[in-house]
Design a protein around this motif. Structure first.
Motif, PDB file in Angstrom:
ATOM      1  N   ALA A 276       0.847  -1.200   0.000  1.00 28.73           N
ATOM      2  CA  ALA A 276       0.000   0.000   0.000  1.00 28.73           C
ATOM      3  C   ALA A 276       0.874   1.238   0.000  1.00 28.73           C
ATOM      4  O   ALA A 276       1.998   1.229   0.504  1.00 28.73           O
ATOM      5  N   GLU A 277       0.340   2.305  -0.588  1.00 29.09           N
ATOM      6  CA  GLU A 277       0.933   3.618  -0.431  1.00 29.09           C
ATOM      7  C   GLU A 277       0.129   4.347   0.643  1.00 29.09           C
ATOM      8  O   GLU A 277      -1.109   4.354   0.609  1.00 29.09           O
ATOM      9  N   VAL A 278       0.845   4.939   1.591  1.00 29.02           N
ATOM     10  CA  VAL A 278       0.220   5.550   2.769  1.00 29.02           C
ATOM     11  C   VAL A 278       0.692   7.007   2.876  1.00 29.02           C
ATOM     12  O   VAL A 278       1.870   7.294   2.663  1.00 29.02           O
ATOM     13  N   ASP A 279      -0.241   7.901   3.214  1.00 27.49           N
ATOM     14  CA  ASP A 279       0.085   9.329   3.333  1.00 27.49           C
ATOM     15  C   ASP A 279       0.292   9.716   4.801  1.00 27.49           C
ATOM     16  O   ASP A 279      -0.582   9.475   5.648  1.00 27.49           O
ATOM     17  N   GLU A 287       2.240  19.832   3.942  1.00 26.66           N
ATOM     18  CA  GLU A 287       2.572  18.819   2.935  1.00 26.66           C
ATOM     19  C   GLU A 287       2.280  17.426   3.497  1.00 26.66           C
ATOM     20  O   GLU A 287       2.248  17.219   4.713  1.00 26.66           O
ATOM     21  N   SER A 288       2.062  16.499   2.592  1.00 28.32           N
ATOM     22  CA  SER A 288       1.959  15.096   3.012  1.00 28.32           C
ATOM     23  C   SER A 288       3.085  14.308   2.360  1.00 28.32           C
ATOM     24  O   SER A 288       3.560  14.640   1.269  1.00 28.32           O
ATOM     25  N   LEU A 289       3.528  13.268   3.037  1.00 28.17           N
ATOM     26  CA  LEU A 289       4.618  12.407   2.562  1.00 28.17           C
ATOM     27  C   LEU A 289       4.038  11.037   2.277  1.00 28.17           C
ATOM     28  O   LEU A 289       3.461  10.401   3.158  1.00 28.17           O
ATOM     29  N   ARG A 290       4.154  10.595   1.036  1.00 29.18           N
ATOM     30  CA  ARG A 290       3.616   9.287   0.653  1.00 29.18           C
ATOM     31  C   ARG A 290       4.732   8.253   0.712  1.00 29.18           C
ATOM     32  O   ARG A 290       5.817   8.466   0.180  1.00 29.18           O
TER      33      ARG A 290
END
Length: 869
Positions: A276-279, A287-290
């Motif tokens: 999964a990619e998680v934010d 900002e969000s980091l994926r």
């Protein structure tokens, strides 16, 4: 070698036959349209991995794979196949350019000299190459089509089904879907989908060499050529979107007849992983980091995060007090290769940015670090670190005293303790996941993330797009122009684009390639300039196997007729029937060739979707010191020296007799001399010396059939050599031929027809000696099945007679009261009474005094007399 040591006149024989084969064109493979071509004759395409013609010439290790393919080629011709066995040169590259820089000699001169030397050495070994098909990547008639293939990539994209299609079709679809879109936006969209595109990416830049280097060309932070410092630097580069083919490259690997180890290396390089990619929201930045993770079930155990030092958000996250430390660390990491950064055994290093992220599953505030073990080229360039369940995270956490929280209980229920558990188990300390087994916990947390817009299911690949630019002179120029900052393709009618003649090949001292110095060449027009980067050496070797099928075609890279005949193997996935080469090319060359092939297949130019059906990797031949051959060690064996002392046939035979083809084995001068002496025995099986010292056919050779036991040996040899050659077990085939020679050497009368059959069997292995003996045999005994007109290379491969293999006698063990007393040979068809009579008359008779209780007969094995004293 003195006359005393010379077993037979190989020096006269080999040169003569090599001239004959070349003058006659014995090994020319006919293609559709050639006079005499037979469309009903089955084809067989045998290929060696494309050699780079270095100034050092061949060593005996190179000859191993070439000898193997030559044996197979000759064998398949004798079995009625139209065999294509070509050779050519992968001649662009950095070594020739570096030599030009040092000497001022044009790379073309160096390349031509090296190829001439390689060609001469190969011909001395008697390989059955079709030299009419010889190609060279530096020939404009060849790289015209390398440039043409690049344009096919430039003009193509991959659709939702994973197939390449012309980008003109996408342009029409986009225009219909977005009629109000401006030209600049539409162009940007199309460029974002092209298989060949431009991007600014971090690269391995070597200032001394003045070029970008592939990861494989960098060793411990220095260039493989010259040992110069290499640094990471963002640069504008041409890229090929191989990642769009990642899943197909993985799936379509399975049907190929390749060694499992090579398939595993391909799978690992492609590196498919599901997760999964998680934010993660970054505190105070908006900002969000994926991040990508294969273990989203461990989210509750994330106690810190790590970014690659090159990650674009590092500057945003780093607080004032940490800027100096972060900058220093990033500078230090810039000189490391990806391999050095990810080496498991190395001491962990990193720096805290001072910034924090928020864990989306529990709103926990966790620190963000940078560390070199995270790469921008994998995933998103950022990870959530779960030190209780990942070895590298665990070591990093221990080194920097970061929290370690167990969230997966091992099946046995043991505590994590000082080590970490990276397997599947039961979720603990994980809120809604507690008590779930790992697979169910993964599904549950991904569903939870998707429902809340905090993440999504994702398949990721370790494979990165192919960096396709080099800052060199000696390479294929791109068929690309730049106009007002935008790239555009040249028309196909303007190919080939040839590099200008230059005297100065030195790097410019900047990121500008050497071609930038050719001002007049660069200026295509008042408005447009040529691309000054060149293609990497991989470009020419990606598709050479296709050009061999139609090497002189000036109108097309490959005609449909040649493609259908040579490359459309309908009963198998791959086009080339047999591909032999070293395992050192097992990853990138094979991956790149498969990628280009699939694109050309999708676009309708090829009939098969894979290039190489059967792949065989020969093992290394080490020096006599059991070390890898190298000039620095002084252990290189030059085949020219071996041929001068023992002949090409002895060298060929020895390399195949050393052991299984795939194994690593050390060179032995005594070993090659042993095979040379064997060939001397073969010669003397046919020839005697008269009083004048001249070689004449032995009077023991007669025009009659062999007696029964020798006939059985002949057919055993036919069967064994045939089966072993089919499976490329060349060493055991040679061993059987040694048995044949020993058996026939002891015969007073040697059947000419049996000996000729043996010559056919030995011919693929030792072609010069056998052709010479066949001619001499035919001159003396023309009526024994050979008329002296056909060469062995033109004769059909023999089949064995199963009835001739039947044993006329069998061995029985004779026992008395279970103890061995004798062994006897009896006719295979003997009846029981006669067998018992013969057994009782053997040496066992001295132990048969007393009462004979019973006689036990085990058919085909033993007779046991049970006697009571």
């Amino acid at each position: 070698m003195s006359d005393r040591r010379k077993q037979y006149p190989f020096d006269e024989i080999e040169a003569r036959w090599q001239r004959h084969w070349e003058e006659k064109g014995t090994f020319r493979a006919l293609s559709p349209g050639d006079p005499g071509f037979d469309p009903d004759k089955p084809k067989y395409y045998v290929l060696d991995m494309f050699p780079y013609p270095s100034g050092d010439g061949l060593h005996v290790g190179h000859a191993e794979g070439y000898t193997a393919t030559d044996i197979v080629s000759r064998f398949m011709r004798m079995r009625g196949y139209n065999v294509m066995h070509p050779m050519g040169w992968d001649a662009f590259g950095l070594p020739a350019e570096q030599y030009a820089i040092k000497t001022g000699q044009h790379p073309r001169v160096t390349t031509d000299r090296n190829t001439d030397r390689f060609r001469t050495q190969l011909k001395r070994l008697g390989f059955s190459y079709d030299w009419d098909r010889e190609i060279n990547t530096t020939d404009p008639g060849y790289f015209k089509w390398t440039q043409w293939i690049f344009l096919q990539l430039y003009h193509a994209y991959v659709d939702d089904s994973g197939r390449a299609r012309p980008i003109a079709e996408l342009e029409k679809e986009r225009a219909a879907a977005c009629p109000e879109e401006g030209e600049a936006d539409r162009r940007a969209y199309l460029d974002s989908r092209r298989l060949a595109y431009v991007a600014e990416v971090p690269v391995n830049w070597c200032a001394e060499l003045g070029t970008v280097l592939a990861n494989e060309e960098v060793k411990e932070g220095k260039s493989e050529v010259g040992g110069f410092p290499v640094e990471k630097r963002p640069m504008r580069q041409w890229m090929l979107r191989i990642t769009d083919y990642a899943q197909r490259l993985l799936d379509e690997l399975e049907v190929l007849d390749w060694p499992e180890g090579i398939k595993t290396m391909q799978r690992e390089w492609i590196g498919r992983s599901e997760g999964a990619e998680v934010d993660f929201m970054l505190e105070g930045t908006g900002e969000s980091l994926r991040v990508f993770t294969t273990r989203p079930d461990t989210l509750f155990g994330a106690t810190y995060m790590v970014l690659a030092p090159e990650h674009p958000l590092v500057d945003t996250l780093t607080v004032a007090g940490q800027r100096e430390a972060v900058a220093s660390y990033r500078s230090e990491v810039a000189n490391k290769s990806d391999l050095e950064r990810t080496e498991l055994a190395k001491e962990k290093s990193g720096v805290f940015t001072g910034g924090y992220a928020v864990n989306p599953v529990n709103d926990e505030r966790i620190p963000v670090w940078i560390a070199d073990y995270v790469l921008m080229t994998y995933g998103t360039g950022a990870i959530m670190a779960v030190p209780a369940h990942d070895e590298r995270d665990h070591e990093f956490a221990q080194a920097f005293e970061l929290p370690i929280r167990e969230v997966v209980k091992a099946p046995g229920g043991d505590e994590a303790g000082e080590s970490c558990f990276s397997g599947e188990g039961i979720a603990v300390n994980s809120g809604l996941l507690d008590g779930l087994e790992t697979p169910e916990a993964k599904r549950t947390i991904i569903d939870w993330l998707e429902e809340r817009g905090k993440g999504e299911r994702k398949v990721n690949f370790k494979l990165r797009d192919w960096l396709f630019s080099r800052q060199r002179y000696w390479g294929e120029p791109f068929p690309i122009l730049w106009r007002e900052g935008k790239h555009e393709p040249l028309d196909e009618c303007e190919l080939p684009v040839e590099a200008p003649e230059m005297d100065d090949f030195r790097p410019t001292g900047t990121a500008e390639p050497p071609l930038a110095k050719a001002v007049e060449w660069v200026a295509y027009s008042d408005e447009a300039a040529r691309e000054t980067n060149t293609m990497p050496q991989w470009a020419g070797s990606c598709w050479y196997y296709l050009r061999f099928a139609d090497p002189r075609n000036s109108e097309s890279f490959l005609s449909p007729e040649a493609e259908q005949y040579w490359l459309n193997s309908r009963d198998q996935a791959g086009s080339v029937d047999l591909y032999v080469g070293g395992a050192e090319h097992a990853v990138l060359h094979l991956l790149y060739a498969r990628f280009w092939h699939k694109v050309l297949f999708d676009l309708g130019y090829l009939s098969r979707n894979e290039p190489f059906h059967r792949l065989v990797n020969q093992g290394l031949i080490l020096g006599p010191d059991s070390q890898k051959m190298s000039k620095s060690r002084g252990n290189v064996i030059n085949p020219d020296d071996v041929i001068a002392d023992y002949g090409a046939d002895a060298l060929r035979l020895y390399e195949m007799f050393m052991g299984p083809l795939e194994q690593v084995k050390p060179w032995s001068d005594r070993g090659v001399e042993g095979l040379y002496r064997f060939l001397g025995r073969v010669w003397r099986l046919f020839m005697d010396q008269n009083q004048e010292g001249e070689w004449v056919l032995s009077p023991t050779i007669v025009a009659e059939e062999p007696e029964k036991e020798l006939n059985r040996l002949l057919h055993e040899t036919i069967k064994k050599v045939t089966e072993d050659t089919e499976r490329m077990a060349f060493n055991t085939a040679i061993a059987q031929m040694m048995v044949f020679v020993k058996g026939f050497t002891g015969a007073d009368r040697r059947s000419a027809s049996a000996l000729r059959t043996f010559l056919i069997l030995l011919n693929p292995y030792a072609p010069h000696l056998t052709e010479e003996l066949n001619v001499r045999l035919s001159e003396r005994l023309p009526g024994d099945g050979g008329d002296g007109k056909l060469e062995l290379a033109e004769m059909p491969w023999p089949g064995h007679d199963e009835s001739a293999l039947a044993q006329n006698e069998v061995q029985f063990i004779v026992q008395v009261n279970g103890k061995l007393r004798d062994r006897i040979m009896v006719p295979a068809e003997i009846d029981k009474e006669a067998l018992i009579s013969k057994a009782s008359a053997s040496k066992a008779r001295d132990f048969l005094e007393g009462e004979l209780v019973k006689t036990i007969v085990v058919p085909g094995k033993l007779v046991n007399f049970v006697v009571r004293s």
